[in-house]
Design a protein around this motif. Sequence first.
Motif, short mmCIF file in Angstrom:
data_model
loop_
_atom_site.label_atom_id
_atom_site.label_comp_id
_atom_site.label_asym_id
_atom_site.label_seq_id
_atom_site.Cartn_x
_atom_site.Cartn_y
_atom_site.Cartn_z
N GLU A 9 0.82 -1.20 0.00
CA GLU A 9 0.00 0.00 0.00
C GLU A 9 0.86 1.27 0.00
O GLU A 9 0.47 2.28 -0.58
N GLN A 12 2.11 1.69 -3.61
CA GLN A 12 1.03 2.21 -4.45
C GLN A 12 0.84 3.71 -4.21
O GLN A 12 0.64 4.49 -5.15
N PHE A 13 0.91 4.09 -2.95
CA PHE A 13 0.82 5.50 -2.61
C PHE A 13 1.98 6.27 -3.22
O PHE A 13 1.80 7.40 -3.71
N ARG A 14 3.18 5.69 -3.23
CA ARG A 14 4.34 6.34 -3.82
C ARG A 14 4.11 6.59 -5.32
O ARG A 14 4.45 7.66 -5.82
N ASP A 15 3.56 5.62 -6.01
CA ASP A 15 3.30 5.79 -7.44
C ASP A 15 2.34 6.96 -7.67
O ASP A 15 2.55 7.79 -8.58
N THR A 16 1.29 7.04 -6.84
CA THR A 16 0.33 8.14 -6.97
C THR A 16 0.98 9.48 -6.67
O THR A 16 0.80 10.46 -7.40
N ALA A 17 1.75 9.52 -5.58
CA ALA A 17 2.42 10.77 -5.20
C ALA A 17 3.43 11.19 -6.26
O ALA A 17 3.54 12.38 -6.59
N ARG A 18 4.16 10.24 -6.81
CA ARG A 18 5.18 10.58 -7.81
C ARG A 18 4.55 11.18 -9.06
O ARG A 18 5.07 12.16 -9.62
N ARG A 19 3.44 10.63 -9.50
CA ARG A 19 2.75 11.19 -10.67
C ARG A 19 2.25 12.59 -10.38
O ARG A 19 2.36 13.49 -11.22
N TRP A 20 1.68 12.78 -9.19
CA TRP A 20 1.17 14.11 -8.83
C TRP A 20 2.30 15.13 -8.77
O TRP A 20 2.17 16.24 -9.29
N ASN A 49 -6.02 16.03 -3.40
CA ASN A 49 -5.53 14.67 -3.62
C ASN A 49 -5.33 13.88 -2.33
O ASN A 49 -4.83 12.76 -2.37
N GLU A 77 9.09 11.96 -2.28
CA GLU A 77 8.74 12.24 -3.68
C GLU A 77 8.72 13.76 -3.95
O GLU A 77 9.12 14.19 -5.03
#
Length: 385
Positions: A9, A12-20, A49, A77
């Motif tokens: 989890e 997954q949060f890192r992927d979301t934060a990195r895109r943002w 977000n 990030e």
Amino acid sequence: MPRTIFEEEHEQFRDTARRWVADVLAPKVESWRANGEVDRESFLSAGENGFLCLWADEAYGGAGIRDYRFDQVLQEEVVRGADPGFYQNLHSQIVAPYIDRFGSQALKDRLMPGAVSGETILAIAMTDPSAGSDLSGMKTKARQDGDDWVLSGAKTYISNGIIADAVVVAARTNPEKSHAIGLFVVETGMQGFARGQRLKKTGLDAQDTAELFFDEVRVPAENVLGDPEKGFAYMSELLATERLMVAIGSMAHAQAAFDETMAYITERRAFGRPVGAFQESRFAMARMRTEIDIAQCFTDDCVMLANDGRLSPEVAAEVKQVTTDLENRVIDRCVQLHGGAGFMDEYRVSRMYRDARVSRIFAGSNEIMKEIVARGLGFDARKMS
């Protein structure tokens, strides 16, 4: 080195934060640094977000996630992909917890929804112009007048000082007691509250830093945090988390500088071969990799201690000192490996060098960190003859 504290989890949060960070923050970094402050829209986007005050109750719009690993991931990030001058971590993990833990219900109901959404930006004002890290030397004072308190004095080096809507201000409340300090939430628009000009600094160009002035500011009772004589104890309680947040940011900054330098010395050629092919360059990178991995393990362990409520002031002082010293040492080496380019602002490592210098000073200077650790070992100069 693989990091073992994160679960699926968190990644997954890192992927979301990195895109943002890449889509929303990174394109704004140059304007932040030119203007000397982060735009309010970035805080609002962070709120939209769900990145602000992750731990806050759902009643205030928060996610109720009390796991410092998520805040660690977000800070890593932001620093790597944007700029360390975006002080969302100060807002979320350093200031808002004072309101949550010690604030009246009326104050929380009024301020916390905005803190979560990004509409209410927060700051904290501890440092008096003449006191520095010595909170017991504070001159800013507050006196009770009926149900209200009247605040007078000045604060300096206040991060988010220009853009903040609410500021937690430390003030002396009993001149007879050296540690009798109260914490008062001062809001924009209160009569007698004024901000000085944005302070010019060596680095952290994107972070607005200001002097704040309080001329007989009347603070209502609901804006007093807890017992008006126990603010020193409250600050001592939460300073461990603040120092952990500094450590997290410093490690992210060191890693980002390492990555920038790896890319540069792999592509840059001298005497017919990549700069990274020279033994001195290879060995410098190897030393930095080892040092970063060791300090990162310590930092990650401290995050888990904080999650369990077991991060002591002494260990927090240790990790703050170790990581900020390392951050500065690594970035200095990275500038050297860039050669002349490392001195040019067009290369990020030049800005990183300036930005890093203050980390050994704020949240308590590293000299004070050594004092805290030494006292934990039983060496208290105040009691030794």
